[in-house]
Design a protein around this motif. Structure first.
Motif, PDB file in Angstrom:
ATOM      1  N   VAL A 160       0.882  -1.162   0.000  1.00 21.38           N
ATOM      2  CA  VAL A 160       0.000   0.000   0.000  1.00 21.38           C
ATOM      3  C   VAL A 160       0.921   1.214   0.000  1.00 21.38           C
ATOM      4  CG1 VAL A 160      -1.751   1.301   1.258  1.00 21.38           C
ATOM      5  CG2 VAL A 160      -1.862  -1.200   1.183  1.00 21.38           C
ATOM      6  N   ILE A 161       0.759   2.088  -1.013  1.00 23.41           N
ATOM      7  CA  ILE A 161       1.722   3.161  -1.256  1.00 23.41           C
ATOM      8  C   ILE A 161       1.000   4.508  -1.247  1.00 23.41           C
ATOM      9  CG2 ILE A 161       3.540   3.988  -2.791  1.00 23.41           C
ATOM     10  CD1 ILE A 161       3.515   1.145  -4.064  1.00 23.41           C
ATOM     11  N   PHE A 162       1.590   5.473  -0.548  1.00 27.25           N
ATOM     12  CA  PHE A 162       0.992   6.799  -0.369  1.00 27.25           C
ATOM     13  C   PHE A 162       1.772   7.826  -1.192  1.00 27.25           C
ATOM     14  CE2 PHE A 162      -0.088   4.186   3.174  1.00 27.25           C
ATOM     15  CZ  PHE A 162      -1.346   4.584   3.593  1.00 27.25           C
ATOM     16  N   TYR A 163       1.046   8.643  -1.970  1.00 31.15           N
ATOM     17  CA  TYR A 163       1.663   9.637  -2.857  1.00 31.15           C
ATOM     18  C   TYR A 163       1.252  11.048  -2.480  1.00 31.15           C
ATOM     19  CZ  TYR A 163       2.778   5.622  -5.756  1.00 31.15           C
ATOM     20  OH  TYR A 163       3.285   4.427  -6.207  1.00 31.15           O
ATOM     21  N   ASP A 164       2.140  12.009  -2.796  1.00 31.31           N
ATOM     22  CA  ASP A 164       1.800  13.418  -2.617  1.00 31.31           C
ATOM     23  C   ASP A 164       1.953  14.153  -3.949  1.00 31.31           C
ATOM     24  OD1 ASP A 164       4.516  13.906  -2.991  1.00 31.31           O
ATOM     25  OD2 ASP A 164       4.900  14.511  -0.930  1.00 31.31           O
ATOM     26  N   ALA A 165       1.893  15.479  -3.910  1.00 29.83           N
ATOM     27  CA  ALA A 165       1.871  16.271  -5.141  1.00 29.83           C
ATOM     28  C   ALA A 165       3.165  16.184  -5.946  1.00 29.83           C
ATOM     29  CB  ALA A 165       1.561  17.735  -4.818  1.00 29.83           C
ATOM     30  N   SER A 166       4.229  15.649  -5.373  1.00 32.50           N
ATOM     31  CA  SER A 166       5.460  15.432  -6.129  1.00 32.50           C
ATOM     32  C   SER A 166       5.293  14.305  -7.143  1.00 32.50           C
ATOM     33  CB  SER A 166       6.614  15.097  -5.184  1.00 32.50           C
ATOM     34  OG  SER A 166       6.460  13.793  -4.642  1.00 32.50           O
ATOM     35  N   GLN A 167       4.211  13.541  -7.041  1.00 32.88           N
ATOM     36  CA  GLN A 167       3.920  12.371  -7.866  1.00 32.88           C
ATOM     37  C   GLN A 167       4.833  11.190  -7.543  1.00 32.88           C
ATOM     38  OE1 GLN A 167       3.592  13.362 -12.080  1.00 32.88           O
ATOM     39  NE2 GLN A 167       2.832  15.398 -11.593  1.00 32.88           N
ATOM     40  N   GLU A 168       5.563  11.307  -6.432  1.00 41.09           N
ATOM     41  CA  GLU A 168       6.396  10.210  -5.960  1.00 41.09           C
ATOM     42  C   GLU A 168       5.875   9.757  -4.592  1.00 41.09           C
ATOM     43  OE1 GLU A 168       8.326   9.023  -8.068  1.00 41.09           O
ATOM     44  OE2 GLU A 168       8.686  10.683  -9.441  1.00 41.09           O
ATOM     45  N   SER A 169       6.241   8.547  -4.209  1.00 42.38           N
ATOM     46  CA  SER A 169       5.725   8.010  -2.953  1.00 42.38           C
ATOM     47  C   SER A 169       6.334   8.724  -1.755  1.00 42.38           C
ATOM     48  CB  SER A 169       5.998   6.507  -2.863  1.00 42.38           C
ATOM     49  OG  SER A 169       7.381   6.239  -2.953  1.00 42.38           O
ATOM     50  N   VAL A 170       5.496   8.975  -0.769  1.00 42.33           N
ATOM     51  CA  VAL A 170       5.981   9.449   0.524  1.00 42.33           C
ATOM     52  C   VAL A 170       6.536   8.247   1.288  1.00 42.33           C
ATOM     53  CG1 VAL A 170       5.386  10.662   2.641  1.00 42.33           C
ATOM     54  CG2 VAL A 170       4.213  11.238   0.510  1.00 42.33           C
ATOM     55  N   PHE A 171       5.785   7.153   1.249  1.00 46.13           N
ATOM     56  CA  PHE A 171       6.245   5.896   1.823  1.00 46.13           C
ATOM     57  C   PHE A 171       5.332   4.785   1.327  1.00 46.13           C
ATOM     58  CE2 PHE A 171       3.627   8.142   4.938  1.00 46.13           C
ATOM     59  CZ  PHE A 171       2.585   7.251   5.122  1.00 46.13           C
ATOM     60  N   GLY A 172       5.826   3.565   1.424  1.00 48.19           N
ATOM     61  CA  GLY A 172       5.029   2.391   1.087  1.00 48.19           C
ATOM     62  C   GLY A 172       5.116   1.387   2.216  1.00 48.19           C
ATOM     63  N   LEU A 173       4.020   0.694   2.478  1.00 49.53           N
ATOM     64  CA  LEU A 173       3.983  -0.378   3.457  1.00 49.53           C
ATOM     65  C   LEU A 173       3.842  -1.684   2.687  1.00 49.53           C
ATOM     66  CD1 LEU A 173       2.849   2.243   4.948  1.00 49.53           C
ATOM     67  CD2 LEU A 173       1.844   0.639   6.565  1.00 49.53           C
ATOM     68  N   TYR A 174       4.837  -2.540   2.802  1.00 44.20           N
ATOM     69  CA  TYR A 174       4.894  -3.780   2.036  1.00 44.20           C
ATOM     70  C   TYR A 174       4.572  -4.972   2.933  1.00 44.20           C
ATOM     71  CZ  TYR A 174       6.988  -1.243  -1.848  1.00 44.20           C
ATOM     72  OH  TYR A 174       7.193  -0.377  -2.890  1.00 44.20           O
ATOM     73  N   ALA A 175       3.657  -5.812   2.450  1.00 43.14           N
ATOM     74  CA  ALA A 175       3.361  -7.069   3.130  1.00 43.14           C
ATOM     75  C   ALA A 175       4.247  -8.186   2.600  1.00 43.14           C
ATOM     76  CB  ALA A 175       1.893  -7.444   2.954  1.00 43.14           C
ATOM     77  N   SER A 176       4.747  -8.014   1.370  1.00 39.30           N
ATOM     78  CA  SER A 176       5.682  -8.973   0.784  1.00 39.30           C
ATOM     79  C   SER A 176       6.384  -8.309  -0.383  1.00 39.30           C
ATOM     80  CB  SER A 176       4.953 -10.241   0.312  1.00 39.30           C
ATOM     81  OG  SER A 176       4.026  -9.944  -0.729  1.00 39.30           O
ATOM     82  N   LEU A 177       7.545  -8.847  -0.733  1.00 40.84           N
ATOM     83  CA  LEU A 177       8.318  -8.397  -1.885  1.00 40.84           C
ATOM     84  C   LEU A 177       8.779  -9.632  -2.635  1.00 40.84           C
ATOM     85  CD1 LEU A 177      10.653  -5.492  -0.692  1.00 40.84           C
ATOM     86  CD2 LEU A 177       9.271  -5.477  -2.763  1.00 40.84           C
ATOM     87  N   ALA A 178       8.436  -9.742  -3.908  1.00 41.09           N
ATOM     88  CA  ALA A 178       8.844 -10.905  -4.690  1.00 41.09           C
ATOM     89  C   ALA A 178      10.360 -11.062  -4.635  1.00 41.09           C
ATOM     90  CB  ALA A 178       8.382 -10.747  -6.137  1.00 41.09           C
ATOM     91  N   GLY A 179      10.796 -12.272  -4.328  1.00 43.17           N
ATOM     92  CA  GLY A 179      12.218 -12.546  -4.249  1.00 43.17           C
ATOM     93  C   GLY A 179      12.844 -12.256  -2.907  1.00 43.17           C
ATOM     94  N   GLU A 180      12.076 -11.693  -1.963  1.00 42.76           N
ATOM     95  CA  GLU A 180      12.604 -11.349  -0.637  1.00 42.76           C
ATOM     96  C   GLU A 180      11.925 -12.195   0.438  1.00 42.76           C
ATOM     97  OE1 GLU A 180      15.061  -9.262  -0.083  1.00 42.76           O
ATOM     98  OE2 GLU A 180      15.232  -8.557  -2.157  1.00 42.76           O
ATOM     99  N   ASP A 181      12.659 -12.559   1.446  1.00 42.05           N
ATOM    100  CA  ASP A 181      12.140 -13.377   2.535  1.00 42.05           C
ATOM    101  C   ASP A 181      11.665 -12.470   3.666  1.00 42.05           C
ATOM    102  OD1 ASP A 181      11.472 -15.495   4.158  1.00 42.05           O
ATOM    103  OD2 ASP A 181      13.526 -15.848   4.860  1.00 42.05           O
TER     104      ASP A 181
END
Length: 206
Positions: A160-181
Motif C-alpha cells: 500500500v503506497i501513499f503519494y503526494d503532489a510530487s507524484q512520488e511516494s511518501v512511503f510504502g507499506l509492504y506485506a511482501s516483496l517478490a524474491g525477498e524473505d
C-alpha cells in the motif's frame, strides 16, 4: 530500537489532485509489467522515466487499486491492523527500509497541521505526517517473475503506497516483496486492506 522517523511536508490549504496515467502511459506501463511483473512502482519508474504515481495508476485492475487521499483515515485504520509491515521511503534518492509494527493514528495534539502516529509498544515508527497532502493511495499485488538480471523473483509484491503532489511516494507499506524473505504475517491483513480499497471510488477510473 528502530530510529524515530519524521515525515514533514509543506503546508497546503486543500487536498491536492492525484496524477493519473494517460491512456498512452497506461499502455506503456502494462507493456513494461508484462516483461517485469514483480517490480515495485518505485523500481519501474526509474526504468520508465515516469513519475511513480503515474506508474501505479497505469497498472491494470487485476494488479492494483487506487483511491483519493481523502480516504487516508479509512485506509490507515485498515493498515494499522497489520501485525507488521516492511516500510520503504524514498526521500530525494535516500532509500530507507525497515520492518516493524504499523503505527496507529493519534490525531493532532498540537496547534499545527501534523497528525501524530506511533507504533504500539516501545519500538517502531513514531512520526508526524500530513494526510491532507496525500494525493492518492494505491494498493498493488504484483506476481513474481524473471527480473532484469535473469533471476526468478518468487512470490508476490504486495504493498500500500501513499503519494503526494510530487507524484512520488511518501512511503510504502509492504506485506511482501517478490524474491525477498519477509515476514508473511501481514499478507492476510493486506488482502483485507486491498479489498476495502476496491470498495471505495477509484481515483483514476480503473
Amino acid at each position: 530500537m528502530i530510529t524515530t522517523a519524521l515525515i514533514a511536508l509543506a503546508a497546503a490549504t486543500a487536498a491536492p489532485q492525484a496524477t493519473c496515467a494517460t491512456p498512452e502511459q497506461a499502455t506503456a506501463v502494462r507493456s513494461f509489467y508484462a516483461s517485469l511483473p514483480s517490480a515495485p512502482p518505485l523500481v519501474a519508474r526509474r526504468h520508465m522515466n515516469l513519475a511513480e504515481e503515474v506508474v501505479s495508476s497505469g497498472l491494470p485492475t487485476d494488479y492494483a487499486t487506487g483511491v483519493s487521499g481523502a480516504h487516508f483515515k479509512a485506509v490507515w485504520d485498515s493498515v494499522a491492523e497489520w501485525p507488521v509491515a516492511f516500510f520503504i521511503m524514498d526521500q530525494k534518492g535516500w532509500i530507507m527500509k525497515f520492518e516493524g509494527p504499523v503505527p496507529a493514528l493519534l490525531g493532532n495534539k498540537r496547534n499545527d497541521a501534523f497528525t501524530d502516529v506511533k507504533a504500539p509498544g516501545a519500538n517502531g515508527l513514531i512520526s508526524h505526517i500530513r494526510p491532507d497532502l496525500v494525493t492518492s493511495i494505491h494498493a498493488v499485488a504484483l506476481p513474481g517473475g524473471v527480473g532484469r538480471d535473469g533471476k526468478m523473483r518468487e512470490g508476490m509484491t504486495r504493498a500500500v503506497i501513499f503519494y503526494d503532489a510530487s507524484q512520488e511516494s511518501v512511503f510504502g507499506l509492504y506485506a511482501s516483496l517478490a524474491g525477498e524473505d519477509l515476514n508473511k504475517a501481514a499478507i492476510p491483513a493486506f488482502e483485507k486492506t486491498m479489498a476495502l480499497m476496491r470498495t471505495l471510488p477509484q481515483e483514476c477510473g480503473r
